[in-house]
Design a protein around this motif. Structure first.
Motif, mmCIF file in Angstrom:
data_model
loop_
_atom_site.group_PDB
_atom_site.id
_atom_site.type_symbol
_atom_site.label_atom_id
_atom_site.label_comp_id
_atom_site.label_asym_id
_atom_site.label_seq_id
_atom_site.Cartn_x
_atom_site.Cartn_y
_atom_site.Cartn_z
ATOM 1 N N SER A 120 130.187 72.850 6.222
ATOM 2 C CA SER A 120 131.556 72.971 5.727
ATOM 3 C C SER A 120 131.839 71.936 4.644
ATOM 4 O O SER A 120 132.449 72.243 3.611
ATOM 5 N N GLN A 187 141.693 70.858 3.579
ATOM 6 C CA GLN A 187 140.247 70.986 3.402
ATOM 7 C C GLN A 187 139.511 69.972 4.274
ATOM 8 O O GLN A 187 138.509 70.301 4.932
ATOM 9 N N ARG A 190 139.695 71.047 7.958
ATOM 10 C CA ARG A 190 138.796 72.152 8.320
ATOM 11 C C ARG A 190 137.356 71.675 8.464
ATOM 12 O O ARG A 190 136.594 72.237 9.249
ATOM 13 N N ALA A 194 135.238 72.012 12.048
ATOM 14 C CA ALA A 194 134.078 72.907 11.989
ATOM 15 C C ALA A 194 133.220 72.818 13.242
ATOM 16 O O ALA A 194 132.561 73.795 13.622
ATOM 17 N N ALA A 227 145.940 73.717 10.241
ATOM 18 C CA ALA A 227 144.513 73.920 9.983
ATOM 19 C C ALA A 227 143.815 74.552 11.179
ATOM 20 O O ALA A 227 142.776 75.206 11.022
ATOM 21 N N ARG A 228 144.376 74.378 12.371
ATOM 22 C CA ARG A 228 143.766 74.961 13.573
ATOM 23 C C ARG A 228 144.054 76.450 13.698
ATOM 24 O O ARG A 228 143.417 77.147 14.480
ATOM 25 N N SER A 231 143.304 81.534 9.238
ATOM 26 C CA SER A 231 144.053 82.127 8.127
ATOM 27 C C SER A 231 143.803 83.622 8.047
ATOM 28 O O SER A 231 142.835 84.133 8.560
#
Length: 231
Positions: A120, A187, A190, A194, A227-228, A231
């Motif tokens: 990631s 970013q 995430r 990962a 972020a959890r 999307s």
């Protein structure tokens, strides 16, 4: 101020007789982002001296003016604060370096041993401009960083790493729109997610990143929660 009209147009003739003229002197040059052209251009930094003119001939000094920045392309003059804005090339380099530093910080907080986190991070770094970046390179950099600072991998964000984050993000943050700052933190989040939920060390690193990006603590928490959500 002289009137533009008067009896028998006498004032109009006076305006034509009298005026001011500025003589500009170059004192520096370089490249800048021209807000008039909307791109990177060469510039000259100018200082000037103003004089009253009579029949177009300079006669009396009126004092100094400037300095100003003159675009070599459009010839418009701007205040010297325009030089505070990075060029497009410089901004791209700043953003690339910021993504790289952020990725290393998150990996150092707990993801250096996880292949998914490394993948990631490498994807993000390549997208930012380091096209040859690999997972192995990032892992080696994280190990070297830990050895250099004496920091235990997976531990809280240490002072040296916090300094590196601020050095990379402080100059960039004023030139990022709020959505850009949020995107950079998302970013980083995430990358941390990962390989599973946030660890305390990852949360500490992400909070440091948010602070360097001038994102308030409440918004940092909101973005980490967002972020959890897939999307």
């Amino acid at each position: 101020m002289l009137p533009v009209r008067g009896r028998d147009d006498r004032a109009t003739r006076a305006v034509r007789l009298l005026g001011t003229r500025t003589a500009w002197t170059p004192v520096g040059d370089g490249e800048f982002y021209c807000p008039g052209c909307g791109g990177d251009r060469n510039y000259q930094r100018l200082t000037g001296r103003r004089r009253f003119t009579f029949l177009g001939v300079p006669v009396l000094p009126r004092g100094a003016t400037g300095p100003v920045v003159e675009c070599a392309a459009c010839r418009h003059h701007f205040g010297t604060d325009v030089l505070d804005h990075p060029t497009t090339r410089r901004f791209s380099a700043m953003l690339r370096d910021a993504v790289h530093t952020v990725a290393l910080a998150v990996l150092a907080a707990g993801g250096a041993s996880s292949r998914t986190a490394l993948e990631s991070a490498a994807t993000a770094v390549r997208a930012a401009g380091f096209e040859d970046c690999t997972e192995d390179q990032l892992a080696a950099l994280v190990e070297a960083l830990a050895a250099d600072t004496g920091r235990v991998l997976g531990g809280p964000c240490g002072a040296s790493l916090a300094i590196e984050l601020h050095e990379a993000l402080d100059p960039l943050a004023p030139h990022l729109a709020p959505v850009g700052r949020d995107s950079l933190l998302l970013q980083a989040a995430r990358i941390a997610l990962a390989d599973g939920p946030y660890t305390p060390a990852e949360r500490d690193a992400l909070a440091t990143i948010g602070a360097a990006l001038t994102i308030c603590a409440d918004d940092v928490n909101r973005l980490l929660a967002a972020a959890r959500t897939p999307s």
